[in-house]
Design a protein around this motif. Sequence first.
Motif, PDB file in Angstrom:
ATOM      1  N   GLU A  82     -14.754   0.563  -5.521  1.00  0.00           N
ATOM      2  CA  GLU A  82     -14.504  -0.852  -5.222  1.00  0.00           C
ATOM      3  C   GLU A  82     -13.011  -1.176  -5.215  1.00  0.00           C
ATOM      4  O   GLU A  82     -12.603  -2.227  -4.717  1.00  0.00           O
ATOM      5  N   VAL A  83     -12.193  -0.302  -5.754  1.00  0.00           N
ATOM      6  CA  VAL A  83     -10.756  -0.563  -5.863  1.00  0.00           C
ATOM      7  C   VAL A  83     -10.134  -0.707  -4.476  1.00  0.00           C
ATOM      8  O   VAL A  83     -10.365   0.124  -3.587  1.00  0.00           O
ATOM      9  N   LEU A  84      -9.369  -1.755  -4.273  1.00  0.00           N
ATOM     10  CA  LEU A  84      -8.641  -1.936  -3.013  1.00  0.00           C
ATOM     11  C   LEU A  84      -7.460  -0.973  -2.979  1.00  0.00           C
ATOM     12  O   LEU A  84      -6.851  -0.680  -4.011  1.00  0.00           O
ATOM     13  N   TRP A  85      -7.118  -0.507  -1.786  1.00  0.00           N
ATOM     14  CA  TRP A  85      -6.124   0.558  -1.695  1.00  0.00           C
ATOM     15  C   TRP A  85      -4.796   0.238  -2.384  1.00  0.00           C
ATOM     16  O   TRP A  85      -4.232   1.106  -3.068  1.00  0.00           O
ATOM     17  N   PRO A  86      -4.225  -0.961  -2.263  1.00  0.00           N
ATOM     18  CA  PRO A  86      -2.948  -1.210  -2.954  1.00  0.00           C
ATOM     19  C   PRO A  86      -3.034  -1.093  -4.470  1.00  0.00           C
ATOM     20  O   PRO A  86      -2.003  -0.966  -5.139  1.00  0.00           O
ATOM     21  N   ASP A  87      -4.249  -1.128  -5.029  1.00  0.00           N
ATOM     22  CA  ASP A  87      -4.431  -0.971  -6.477  1.00  0.00           C
ATOM     23  C   ASP A  87      -4.854   0.448  -6.862  1.00  0.00           C
ATOM     24  O   ASP A  87      -5.085   0.730  -8.044  1.00  0.00           O
ATOM     25  N   PHE A  88      -4.932   1.327  -5.893  1.00  0.00           N
ATOM     26  CA  PHE A  88      -5.398   2.691  -6.132  1.00  0.00           C
ATOM     27  C   PHE A  88      -4.214   3.552  -6.574  1.00  0.00           C
ATOM     28  O   PHE A  88      -3.292   3.818  -5.820  1.00  0.00           O
ATOM     29  N   GLY A  89      -4.245   3.993  -7.838  1.00  0.00           N
ATOM     30  CA  GLY A  89      -3.160   4.803  -8.376  1.00  0.00           C
ATOM     31  C   GLY A  89      -3.619   6.185  -8.800  1.00  0.00           C
ATOM     32  O   GLY A  89      -4.719   6.627  -8.447  1.00  0.00           O
ATOM     33  N   LYS A  90      -2.809   6.837  -9.578  1.00  0.00           N
ATOM     34  CA  LYS A  90      -3.108   8.211  -9.987  1.00  0.00           C
ATOM     35  C   LYS A  90      -4.410   8.299 -10.784  1.00  0.00           C
ATOM     36  O   LYS A  90      -5.208   9.211 -10.574  1.00  0.00           O
TER      37      LYS A  90
ATOM     38  N   ALA B  83       0.819  -1.214   0.000  1.00  0.00           N
ATOM     39  CA  ALA B  83       0.000   0.000   0.000  1.00  0.00           C
ATOM     40  C   ALA B  83       0.850   1.259   0.000  1.00  0.00           C
ATOM     41  O   ALA B  83       0.356   2.339  -0.341  1.00  0.00           O
ATOM     42  N   ILE B  84       2.105   1.145   0.378  1.00  0.00           N
ATOM     43  CA  ILE B  84       2.988   2.314   0.433  1.00  0.00           C
ATOM     44  C   ILE B  84       3.113   2.963  -0.943  1.00  0.00           C
ATOM     45  O   ILE B  84       3.154   4.194  -1.065  1.00  0.00           O
ATOM     46  N   GLN B  85       3.143   2.153  -2.003  1.00  0.00           N
ATOM     47  CA  GLN B  85       3.258   2.705  -3.351  1.00  0.00           C
ATOM     48  C   GLN B  85       2.042   3.562  -3.693  1.00  0.00           C
ATOM     49  O   GLN B  85       2.171   4.606  -4.343  1.00  0.00           O
ATOM     50  N   SER B  86       0.861   3.151  -3.247  1.00  0.00           N
ATOM     51  CA  SER B  86      -0.343   3.947  -3.483  1.00  0.00           C
ATOM     52  C   SER B  86      -0.260   5.283  -2.759  1.00  0.00           C
ATOM     53  O   SER B  86      -0.671   6.320  -3.291  1.00  0.00           O
ATOM     54  N   VAL B  87       0.275   5.267  -1.540  1.00  0.00           N
ATOM     55  CA  VAL B  87       0.458   6.520  -0.799  1.00  0.00           C
ATOM     56  C   VAL B  87       1.400   7.438  -1.561  1.00  0.00           C
ATOM     57  O   VAL B  87       1.126   8.634  -1.723  1.00  0.00           O
TER      58      VAL B  87
ATOM     59  N   ASP C  98       2.078   7.412  -4.818  1.00  0.00           N
ATOM     60  CA  ASP C  98       1.478   7.849  -6.083  1.00  0.00           C
ATOM     61  C   ASP C  98       0.445   8.953  -5.862  1.00  0.00           C
ATOM     62  O   ASP C  98       0.419   9.954  -6.593  1.00  0.00           O
ATOM     63  N   VAL C  99      -0.403   8.777  -4.860  1.00  0.00           N
ATOM     64  CA  VAL C  99      -1.457   9.761  -4.603  1.00  0.00           C
ATOM     65  C   VAL C  99      -0.868  11.064  -4.069  1.00  0.00           C
ATOM     66  O   VAL C  99      -1.306  12.158  -4.453  1.00  0.00           O
ATOM     67  N   THR C 100       0.131  10.958  -3.216  1.00  0.00           N
ATOM     68  CA  THR C 100       0.787  12.162  -2.702  1.00  0.00           C
ATOM     69  C   THR C 100       1.435  12.937  -3.846  1.00  0.00           C
ATOM     70  O   THR C 100       1.304  14.164  -3.942  1.00  0.00           O
ATOM     71  N   GLU C 101       2.108  12.222  -4.716  1.00  0.00           N
ATOM     72  CA  GLU C 101       2.754  12.860  -5.859  1.00  0.00           C
ATOM     73  C   GLU C 101       1.723  13.508  -6.790  1.00  0.00           C
ATOM     74  O   GLU C 101       1.904  14.648  -7.243  1.00  0.00           O
ATOM     75  N   ALA C 102       0.633  12.796  -7.050  1.00  0.00           N
ATOM     76  CA  ALA C 102      -0.402  13.317  -7.941  1.00  0.00           C
ATOM     77  C   ALA C 102      -1.055  14.570  -7.364  1.00  0.00           C
ATOM     78  O   ALA C 102      -1.296  15.546  -8.085  1.00  0.00           O
ATOM     79  N   CYS C 103      -1.336  14.571  -6.069  1.00  0.00           N
ATOM     80  CA  CYS C 103      -1.937  15.746  -5.436  1.00  0.00           C
ATOM     81  C   CYS C 103      -1.001  16.947  -5.527  1.00  0.00           C
ATOM     82  O   CYS C 103      -1.433  18.074  -5.805  1.00  0.00           O
ATOM     83  N   GLY C 104       0.287  16.705  -5.317  1.00  0.00           N
ATOM     84  CA  GLY C 104       1.257  17.790  -5.432  1.00  0.00           C
ATOM     85  C   GLY C 104       1.333  18.329  -6.840  1.00  0.00           C
ATOM     86  O   GLY C 104       1.409  19.541  -7.056  1.00  0.00           O
ATOM     87  N   GLU C 105       1.302  17.451  -7.825  1.00  0.00           N
ATOM     88  CA  GLU C 105       1.373  17.869  -9.220  1.00  0.00           C
ATOM     89  C   GLU C 105       0.140  18.665  -9.640  1.00  0.00           C
ATOM     90  O   GLU C 105       0.235  19.631 -10.408  1.00  0.00           O
ATOM     91  N   LEU C 106      -1.014  18.271  -9.138  1.00  0.00           N
ATOM     92  CA  LEU C 106      -2.258  18.953  -9.510  1.00  0.00           C
ATOM     93  C   LEU C 106      -2.402  20.311  -8.830  1.00  0.00           C
ATOM     94  O   LEU C 106      -3.060  21.209  -9.360  1.00  0.00           O
TER      95      LEU C 106
END
Length: 246
Positions: free
Chosen positions: A211-219, A39-43, A45-53
Amino acid sequence: MTQQINPDKLPKHIAIIMDGNGRWAKGKGAARLFGHRHAIQSVKDVTEACGELGVKYLTLYTFSTENWGRPKLEVDGLMNLLVSTLNDQLDSLMSRDVKLDFIGDIGCLPDKVHRKLLKGKEKTKNNKGLNLILALNYSGRWDINQAVKEIASDTREGKIDVEDINNDLISSYLSTKNIPDPELLIRTSGEMRISNFLLWEMAYTELYFTEVLWPDFGKDCLYNAINSYQQRERRFGKTSEQLNIS
């Protein structure tokens, strides 16, 4: 996918209930901690995406007060994983100008976790980009409870009058006092509840369940949630006609 997002209608604050790590691991025949590690990779990816946006605040429900009831092996593993992740990612947060903060009763966390959180907050305190907030040993009821106690104490000591107690004052006693209310809440894994998270602050938050499980949640999953948010009409108790009056 990002071209579909209107930069003028970005949610300033996104909160996420990161759910499904255990089910993800079980589906692969592995222990729950295997899911937490992935799940760390999802954290990231989402942190990076939020910063980019250009999202200003991202709050992640990392460990609730109720999570202490999980098996000790899992809790100990989560605490160790939190420390190792902070060790590994602190330089990355600095390079991306991310400011780290936390909400919750962190004084009850293991000393090694407490020290690492304080170190991370201190090191990133002057960063000007995304505010990354970890909710640790947190629950909405705990926060309201501690706020009520402090207000009662200050009232008894004459620091405030009963007549002064209103929504703004109560908000100022919460651990989220310096954070705007979230405009968008995302919960993964198909569960449709808010699980004692930011109860006071989510009075008018838009809810997005996937429905997406957190480890599969990406940008792309994050972009879908933001697109859904931007298509909604936020009325705050008013009618559509009132909002459309120029």
